[in-house]
Design an enzyme around this catalytic site. Structure first.
Site, PDB file in Angstrom:
ATOM      1  N   LYS A 201       3.449   9.854  10.703  1.00  0.00           N
ATOM      2  CA  LYS A 201       3.158   9.456   9.305  1.00  0.00           C
ATOM      3  C   LYS A 201       2.199  10.267   8.717  1.00  0.00           C
ATOM      4  O   LYS A 201       0.713  10.121   9.099  1.00  0.00           O
ATOM      5  CB  LYS A 201       2.865   8.026   9.188  1.00  0.00           C
ATOM      6  CG  LYS A 201       2.754   7.255   7.905  1.00  0.00           C
ATOM      7  CD  LYS A 201       2.452   5.772   8.060  1.00  0.00           C
ATOM      8  CE  LYS A 201       1.100   5.397   7.657  1.00  0.00           C
ATOM      9  NZ  LYS A 201       0.953   4.047   7.244  1.00  0.00           N
TER      10      LYS A 201
ATOM     11  N   GLN B 102       0.874  -1.357  -0.098  1.00  0.00           N
ATOM     12  CA  GLN B 102       0.115  -0.072  -0.092  1.00  0.00           C
ATOM     13  C   GLN B 102       1.005   1.299  -0.081  1.00  0.00           C
ATOM     14  O   GLN B 102       0.404   2.436  -0.771  1.00  0.00           O
ATOM     15  CB  GLN B 102      -0.837   0.019   1.306  1.00  0.00           C
ATOM     16  CG  GLN B 102      -2.044   1.127   1.471  1.00  0.00           C
ATOM     17  CD  GLN B 102      -2.789   1.056   2.280  1.00  0.00           C
ATOM     18  OE1 GLN B 102      -3.794   0.397   2.561  1.00  0.00           O
ATOM     19  NE2 GLN B 102      -2.234   1.688   3.539  1.00  0.00           N
TER      20      GLN B 102
ATOM     21  N   ASP C 143       4.501   0.144   4.194  1.00  0.00           N
ATOM     22  CA  ASP C 143       3.208  -0.461   4.891  1.00  0.00           C
ATOM     23  C   ASP C 143       2.554  -1.372   3.958  1.00  0.00           C
ATOM     24  O   ASP C 143       1.903  -1.067   2.925  1.00  0.00           O
ATOM     25  CB  ASP C 143       2.083   0.730   5.110  1.00  0.00           C
ATOM     26  CG  ASP C 143       0.655   0.445   5.797  1.00  0.00           C
ATOM     27  OD1 ASP C 143       0.564  -0.887   6.125  1.00  0.00           O
ATOM     28  OD2 ASP C 143       0.051   1.134   6.215  1.00  0.00           O
TER      29      ASP C 143
ATOM     30  N   GLU D 287      -3.390   9.135  -0.851  1.00  0.00           N
ATOM     31  CA  GLU D 287      -2.608  10.022  -0.009  1.00  0.00           C
ATOM     32  C   GLU D 287      -1.635  10.714  -0.709  1.00  0.00           C
ATOM     33  O   GLU D 287      -0.553  11.144  -0.349  1.00  0.00           O
ATOM     34  CB  GLU D 287      -2.074   8.974   0.964  1.00  0.00           C
ATOM     35  CG  GLU D 287      -2.956   8.192   1.787  1.00  0.00           C
ATOM     36  CD  GLU D 287      -2.237   7.265   2.703  1.00  0.00           C
ATOM     37  OE1 GLU D 287      -1.135   7.257   2.815  1.00  0.00           O
ATOM     38  OE2 GLU D 287      -3.124   6.957   3.948  1.00  0.00           O
TER      39      GLU D 287
ATOM     40  N   LYS E 178      -3.493   5.816  15.835  1.00  0.00           N
ATOM     41  CA  LYS E 178      -4.666   6.638  14.872  1.00  0.00           C
ATOM     42  C   LYS E 178      -5.762   6.937  15.823  1.00  0.00           C
ATOM     43  O   LYS E 178      -6.474   6.212  16.074  1.00  0.00           O
ATOM     44  CB  LYS E 178      -5.076   5.909  13.539  1.00  0.00           C
ATOM     45  CG  LYS E 178      -4.148   5.591  12.461  1.00  0.00           C
ATOM     46  CD  LYS E 178      -4.585   4.580  11.711  1.00  0.00           C
ATOM     47  CE  LYS E 178      -3.947   4.362  10.374  1.00  0.00           C
ATOM     48  NZ  LYS E 178      -4.228   3.235   9.363  1.00  0.00           N
TER      49      LYS E 178
ATOM     50  N   ARG F  69      -5.093   9.267   8.211  1.00  0.00           N
ATOM     51  CA  ARG F  69      -6.022   8.432   7.450  1.00  0.00           C
ATOM     52  C   ARG F  69      -5.923   8.670   6.074  1.00  0.00           C
ATOM     53  O   ARG F  69      -5.550   9.776   5.845  1.00  0.00           O
ATOM     54  CB  ARG F  69      -7.424   8.441   8.011  1.00  0.00           C
ATOM     55  CG  ARG F  69      -7.515   8.007   9.442  1.00  0.00           C
ATOM     56  CD  ARG F  69      -7.059   6.744   9.948  1.00  0.00           C
ATOM     57  NE  ARG F  69      -7.332   5.472   9.194  1.00  0.00           N
ATOM     58  CZ  ARG F  69      -8.020   4.559   9.774  1.00  0.00           C
ATOM     59  NH1 ARG F  69      -8.551   4.723  10.911  1.00  0.00           N
ATOM     60  NH2 ARG F  69      -8.119   3.501   8.976  1.00  0.00           N
ATOM     61  N   SER F  70      -6.222   7.827   5.132  1.00  0.00           N
ATOM     62  CA  SER F  70      -6.180   8.054   3.794  1.00  0.00           C
ATOM     63  C   SER F  70      -7.316   9.487   3.528  1.00  0.00           C
ATOM     64  O   SER F  70      -7.164  10.074   2.680  1.00  0.00           O
ATOM     65  CB  SER F  70      -6.578   6.948   3.068  1.00  0.00           C
ATOM     66  OG  SER F  70      -7.591   6.281   3.349  1.00  0.00           O
TER      67      SER F  70
ATOM     68  N   GLU G 242       5.231  -1.942   8.144  1.00  0.00           N
ATOM     69  CA  GLU G 242       3.822  -1.930   9.028  1.00  0.00           C
ATOM     70  C   GLU G 242       2.797  -3.070   8.477  1.00  0.00           C
ATOM     71  O   GLU G 242       2.919  -3.195   7.283  1.00  0.00           O
ATOM     72  CB  GLU G 242       3.264  -0.345   8.607  1.00  0.00           C
ATOM     73  CG  GLU G 242       1.954  -0.304   9.291  1.00  0.00           C
ATOM     74  CD  GLU G 242       1.574   1.203   9.264  1.00  0.00           C
ATOM     75  OE1 GLU G 242       2.390   2.349   8.962  1.00  0.00           O
ATOM     76  OE2 GLU G 242       0.380   1.541   8.732  1.00  0.00           O
TER      77      GLU G 242
HETATM   78  C1  2PG Z   1      -2.755   3.166   6.789  1.00  0.00           C
HETATM   79  C2  2PG Z   1      -3.526   4.280   6.766  1.00  0.00           C
HETATM   80  C3  2PG Z   1      -2.866   5.648   6.451  1.00  0.00           C
HETATM   81  P1  2PG Z   1      -6.157   4.097   5.928  1.00  0.00           P
HETATM   82  O1  2PG Z   1      -3.226   1.938   6.670  1.00  0.00           O
HETATM   83  O2  2PG Z   1      -1.738   3.172   7.477  1.00  0.00           O
HETATM   84  O3  2PG Z   1      -1.723   5.637   5.685  1.00  0.00           O
HETATM   85  O4  2PG Z   1      -4.528   4.222   5.471  1.00  0.00           O
HETATM   86  O5  2PG Z   1      -6.410   5.314   6.403  1.00  0.00           O
HETATM   87  O6  2PG Z   1      -6.637   3.933   4.613  1.00  0.00           O
HETATM   88  O7  2PG Z   1      -6.348   3.150   6.856  1.00  0.00           O
HETATM   89 MG    MG Z   2      -1.428   0.866   7.787  1.00  0.00          MG
END
Ligand code: 2PG
Ligand code: MG
Length: 398
Positions: free
Chosen positions: A375, A158, A236, A201, A324, A353-354, A279
């Site tokens: 991040k 990702q 990640d 992102e 998060k 978050r994305s 990650e």
């Molecule tokens: C992740 C996040 C942020 P998402 O997986 O770490 O980069 O993605 O917000 O889509 O969960």
């Molecule tokens: Mg992640």
């Protein structure tokens, strides 16, 4: 503090989806906060919104809950940020915020912290540190340069991430911005199909495979090292998105891997490309492989969908914790996890978050809890938070 006014509105996040923005009035000042959404969300995260058939209905319902059940209460009496969060947790009464939604609570929680900061005449990061007993300090931005997976694009991994160690946050942000633009130039040369497309992102989309991408980032690392910087390269994997219940399906690469093969492969990538940060290399519940990988690589192995910012899932503290706040629903719950991670000696990475918003608070939260990494992406709406790190950097230097 006395809260004299409260209002909520529905605004947009970076995915053009509705989200909640809350404003609380303290001493004539409106403190404003909005909340993000994930895409590759972990299955153990709290529920973001109250139950409804679709996101539009869910966010409208959240607004009604705020107006009918939350605001009438918080307009009475005197509040500390912690008390606001305790009230929100009691009002919901479930461990995963399934009644009112974690994002509904979080918007109030962040707005209350900002209101408290205004009342005390201190910056947001200092308010976080004071309210919860942290020592604030500079963080290293960790930026997503090349991406795919559930965020759109070709790569199975990702996010391909880069951080540098510099003397202050402003310098680190500017150095990484140079490296991000440099990465674009290298991709243009190496990938005949490169059109400059970006993921959710604002990471570059490429049809190159994992090896080629990591070679490009290694070239970036060499360039940065020549300038005197120490560099961390990371990934990640967001492996829950690859897991089909039995195997990891790497669609772009056309490979399926058993857990053992996945472990072996990630270990090889880590060694060959000197990764410093890995990650979610396995799915949401595979603590065992996570521990085995951490025992055999130099990189910090970080749990996102695995730990979901839940202090109880940190277990014996192996690896690093991704933090998060909307995985948990309030700042209070989030700081409990940060504290537990620190007690266990874990690396702390505060993450966007994305589906981010234009709220810069995350930069303050990362500095306020004294995280190791923040991040927060490299471009697009991510610059709201990067630019805030530059401003905070000046304040910390004073
Ligand atoms: C992740 C996040 C942020 P998402 O997986 O770490 O980069 O993605 O917000 O889509 O969960
Ligand atoms: Mg992640």
């Amino acid at each position: 503090m006395k809260i004299n006014g409260a209002r909520a509105r529905i605004v947009l996040n970076a995915k053009a989806a509705p989200t909640i923005e809350v404003e609380l009035n303290v001493s004539g000042h409106w403190a404003r906060a909005s909340v993000p959404a994930g895409t590759s969300a972990g299955k153990h995260e709290v529920k973001p919104w109250p139950p409804a058939d679709n996101i539009d209905l869910a966010v409208s319902k959240a607004k009604r809950i705020l107006e009918n059940e939350v605001f009438p209460e918080i307009l009475q009496g005197d509040w500390e940020p912690r008390e606001v969060d305790e009230f929100l947790e009691q009002l919901d009464g479930t461990p995963d915020f399934r009644k009112i939604g974690g994002n509904t609570a979080l918007a109030v929680s962040i707005a209350a912290m900002k209101a408290f900061s205004w009342d005390a005449g201190i910056p947001w990061y200092q308010a976080v540190a004071n309210a919860y007993g942290f020592k604030s300090g500079p963080v290293k931005p960790l930026e997503n340069f090349i991406g795919g997976g559930a965020h759109g694009g070709h790569t199975d991994i990702q996010e391909f991430l880069v951080a540098v160690k510099g003397t202050n946050m402003a310098e680190m942000v500017h150095t990484l911005s140079w490296a991000y633009r440099q990465t674009k130039e290298l991709l243009k040369r190496a990938d005949p199909h490169f059109v400059g497309a970006l993921t959710l992102e604002s990471a570059f989309v490429t049809e190159l495979g994992t090896e080629d991408i990591l070679n490009i980032l290694s070239a970036i690392r060499t360039g940065l090292e020549e300038l005197g910087y120490e560099v961390v390269l990371g990934v990640d994997v967001a492996a829950a998105e690859l897991w089909d219940g039995k195997r990891y399906v790497w669609k772009s690469e056309g490979v399926e891997r058993t857990t053992e093969e996945q472990l072996q492969y990630i270990r090889e990538l880590a060694t060959e490309h000197k990764l410093g940060y890995i990650e979610d290399p396995f799915h949401d519940d595979d603590f065992e492989s996570f521990k085995r990988l951490q025992a055999s690589v130099d990189a910090v192995v970080v749990g996102d969908d695995l730990f979901v910012t839940d202090e109880h899932r940190l277990q014996e503290g192996i690896g690093g914790a991704l933090i998060k706040y909307n995985q948990r629903g309030t700042l209070l719950r989030t700081v409990r996890t940060v504290k537990r991670a620190r007690e266990l000696g874990m690396t702390v990475t505060v993450s966007h978050r994305s589906g981010e918003t234009d709220d810069p608070f995350l930069a303050h939260f990362a500095v306020g809890v004294g995280a190791d990494f923040a991040k927060i992406g490299a471009a697009g709406i991510r610059t709201v938070k990067l630019n805030e790190l530059i401003r905070i950097s000046e304040e910390l230097e004073r």
